[in-house]
Structures are given as C-alpha cells and as structure tokens.
Design an enzyme around this catalytic site. Structure first.
Site, short mmCIF file in Angstrom:
data_model
loop_
_atom_site.label_atom_id
_atom_site.label_comp_id
_atom_site.label_asym_id
_atom_site.label_seq_id
_atom_site.Cartn_x
_atom_site.Cartn_y
_atom_site.Cartn_z
N ASP A 151 0.86 -1.18 0.00
CA ASP A 151 0.00 0.00 0.00
C ASP A 151 0.89 1.23 0.00
O ASP A 151 1.65 1.46 0.95
CB ASP A 151 -0.90 -0.02 1.24
CG ASP A 151 -2.01 1.02 1.18
OD1 ASP A 151 -2.13 1.69 0.14
OD2 ASP A 151 -2.74 1.15 2.17
N ASP B 41 -2.73 2.45 -6.16
CA ASP B 41 -1.70 2.52 -5.13
C ASP B 41 -1.63 1.32 -4.19
O ASP B 41 -0.91 1.36 -3.19
CB ASP B 41 -1.88 3.79 -4.30
CG ASP B 41 -3.19 3.80 -3.51
OD1 ASP B 41 -4.13 3.12 -3.94
OD2 ASP B 41 -3.27 4.48 -2.48
N GLU B 42 -2.35 0.24 -4.48
CA GLU B 42 -2.24 -0.92 -3.61
C GLU B 42 -2.54 -2.20 -4.39
O GLU B 42 -3.27 -2.19 -5.39
CB GLU B 42 -3.14 -0.82 -2.38
CG GLU B 42 -4.61 -0.80 -2.68
CD GLU B 42 -5.46 -0.85 -1.41
OE1 GLU B 42 -5.15 -1.66 -0.51
OE2 GLU B 42 -6.43 -0.08 -1.34
#
Length: 381
Positions: free
Chosen positions: A26, A120-121
C-alpha cells in the site's frame, strides 16, 4: 506487531499444499506524495489533492494534513476548516498512473500473481516467486526498496499467509513500514485490534457493536455463529471468520472489473432531502472522475443506500446505449434518488456505480494487459 526478520510462512497449508505467502503493498498517501515529490515546495506541508471550493472533495491527503483530521472523500470546506494552512492541488492522473505503472512493473519482476486494488495498492502471491526467494519478508523488503529507488516514493507492506491478514498488517506500521504475521499468530493478532479496523465495519457499525458489547476482535471472537447471524445477518459469517484470522481467498490476477463506482459512509446519519441531494452531487463528482480515469463506458446506473438499521437498498436504471457523459450520469442518478424521496428513515451510506460496461472496452483492457504485461482489475483510487 514489529517487523520480523525471518519468514512468516514456512509451514504447510491444507492438504499438504505449501502455505501461501501473501504480500499487501500500500503506497503511502500516494496522490499527495506524488505531488510533494514533483514539487519540492510542498514537501513537509499539509497537502490535499482535489478541488478547493464549492462542492470540491478531497481525493487524497498528505500525512501532514491527516494529522489535522483531513481525509479522502471529505468536503474541501471541512478540510480547510480543520487545517487552515491546507494547500490544495489539482489532480494529475497521468502522473499518478505513470508512477503506478512503475510500481506494477516492480511487482511483475517478482510474481505474475498480482491483484491490483487501486493505483496505489495490490496483493501479491509470492509463494513461488520468479527470483526463487524463500522468504516472503525478504521479497517485501526488496519491493519496498525498489519502489523507493525507482519512484522516490514510500510504500508500506504487510506479509502473511492470507489476504485479510496481509492487508491488516500493511496498515499496522504506516507510513513506510513493514509488518509480518506468521502462521499461528493470525487469530491472536486480530483479537488485539479495535473493531473499526475490520474491513466493512464503518462508524455506525462500530456504534452498533459497542451497544452489543463488542469493542475488539477478542470480543467478536467470543460470539458464536448463531449470535452473529441473528445480529448481523449474512455479514455475521464474515465476522466470525475474520475474528479468527481466516481467509481462503486466492490472489486473483487478470480479473476484469464489471463496474466502476464509489460510496460514502457517514459519521452522522442523513435524512433531509437537500442534504441527500448535495451528498449525491459529491458522489457523482468522485465516481465520474473514476469513470473517466478508467475510460469506462457503460449503460446502467445504480444507486445504493444503506439505512441506519443496516438494511441495504439498491435501485438501477439502464439505457439501450452507453451514457453520453457526466451530465447524463448525474441526471439519471438524481432521478433515481428523487423517486425514493422522502426516505422512510435515515441512511448511513450512499453509493453509485456504472455497470453493463462496454464489451469492447473490457476486451480493450484485456488487450492492454497482454500488451503491457500487466493484469488485475481496473486501477481505481
């Protein structure tokens, strides 16, 4: 739980299968961090990505802003009131996607079993990774180091033997942290957590659980399945398993997303028509931004409402063609809501989705994945 040097997943899984080694990566305050990276004047300052006036909404907040209580999906006027020195910057999705592509390439260097959840993860299954590294902890350390070296951004990671625990672990030592949960430690780890850390438990759910005497994972683990089903319906089965650190879901690569949407859970229930209309307008802005970012085209708009008694209600409207733009998306969403007003009781959540996505678009996404060596669901923030 502190970072462990040795690998957490050396035991055998069920039926003699190797124990899964799952990493959840993350990025730390991704959008805001990209802005601070690219503009040195923003470094160390409270930054919010999003509109600063009218019905603007915070898309992302730096850690400096989060210290004041600024959060994503928060109205910009509220964020500015909490943090008067907050600096608003317009979103630059080309820059975020470029950084995300760099990060995905790093993931692919280690494993093809990558399940992106957003720009983003992502989950990574490194049980049998490309470099033949036995330690999932070492793989996670290498990935974080490579991300920092190639993007000048920081990432937090969780390492464990299932997805649920890996995701909890990645949030444990943020920002720029690493947490490992070993086999045999999952249930004990989960039972130390406040109930709000459980995915799917929002502010109102936390309040309901408090009324029932549940404040931690340990309190939840003490309840039997029948009691959980009586009080939480089908959600009870998830809670029973989660309280014991159980999650059998595999990491799914090459999954094509069937809808694009978003929702908001309110800290205070909402009921007045004007307030609901304003809330819907905010969600339209957020979701349409995601639709444009994904370059999605679809025919069905669905409004989702969750009442304060946790009853879920959805209403959908389909067109014989794809929606023509944001104005039509907003109009149809508004028409669905107006047909329901006045609501019989307050709601704790509102959401919108666009579905019945264009097959050409889905096939195009799959072709992009094959061409670029990427896979996973659409990257949405």
């Amino acid at each position: 739980m502190a970072m462990q040097d040795s690998d957490p997943v050396e035991e055998d899984g069920a039926a003699g299968q190797p124990q899964r080694k799952i990493i959840h990566v993350d990025m730390d305050a991704f959008f805001a961090s990209v802005e601070q990276r690219d503009n040195p004047d923003l470094q160390g300052k409270p930054v919010a990505v999003g509109g600063s006036s009218g019905r603007g909404v915070v898309a992302a907040a730096s850690y400096e802003a989060r210290k004041f209580g600024v959060r994503s999906a928060m109205p910009s006027v509220t964020a500015k009131r909490l943090c008067p020195d907050l600096i608003f910057v317009k979103s630059r999705f080309d820059a975020y996607r470029e950084a995300s592509d760099q990060i995905r390439a790093i993931f692919r260097h280690h494993t093809d079993l990558v399940e992106p959840l957003s720009l983003d993860e992502a989950y990574l299954d490194v049980t049998a990774n490309k470099l033949g590294i036995a330690s999932a902890t070492q793989v996670a350390q290498m990935i974080r180091q490579e991300i920092r070296a190639k993007t000048r951004l920081t990432a937090s990671a969780g390492v464990s033997y299932n997805k649920f625990l890996a995701k909890l672990a990645s949030d444990q030592n943020k920002p720029d942290g690493l947490c490992v949960i070993r086999p045999g430690e999952g249930a004990a780890f989960v039972q130390t957590l406040p109930i709000r850390r459980f995915h799917g438990v929002g502010p109102r759910g936390e309040e309901k659980m408090a009324r029932l005497g549940i404040a931690t994972g340990a309190d939840l683990a003490a309840k039997d399945p029948a009691w959980l089903a009586q009080n939480f319906g089908s959600f009870g089965e998830y809670l029973y398993r989660a309280a014991r650190g159980i999650d059998d879901r595999p990491v799914r690569a090459n999954r094509i997303r069937k809808s694009v949407g978003g929702e908001r859970t309110f800290s205070v229930d909402r009921h007045e028509p004007e307030e609901l209309r304003a809330t819907l307008a905010d969600i339209v802005d957020i979701v349409w931004e995601r639709i444009e970012r994904a370059q999605a085209r679809g025919r069905t708009v669905t409004l989702k409402l969750k009442y304060n008694d946790f009853q879920l209600m959805t209403r959908a409207r389909s067109l014989p063609r794809n929606l023509e733009g944001k104005e039509e998306f907003a109009r149809i969403s508004s028409e669905i809501l107006e047909e329901l007003l006045p609501l019989p009781r307050p709601i704790r959540l509102m959401g919108l989705t666009l579905s019945n996505l264009d097959r050409d678009w889905e096939q195009g996404e799959e072709e992009v994945r094959r061409r670029d060596g990427k896979s996973g669901q659409l990257a949405l923030f």
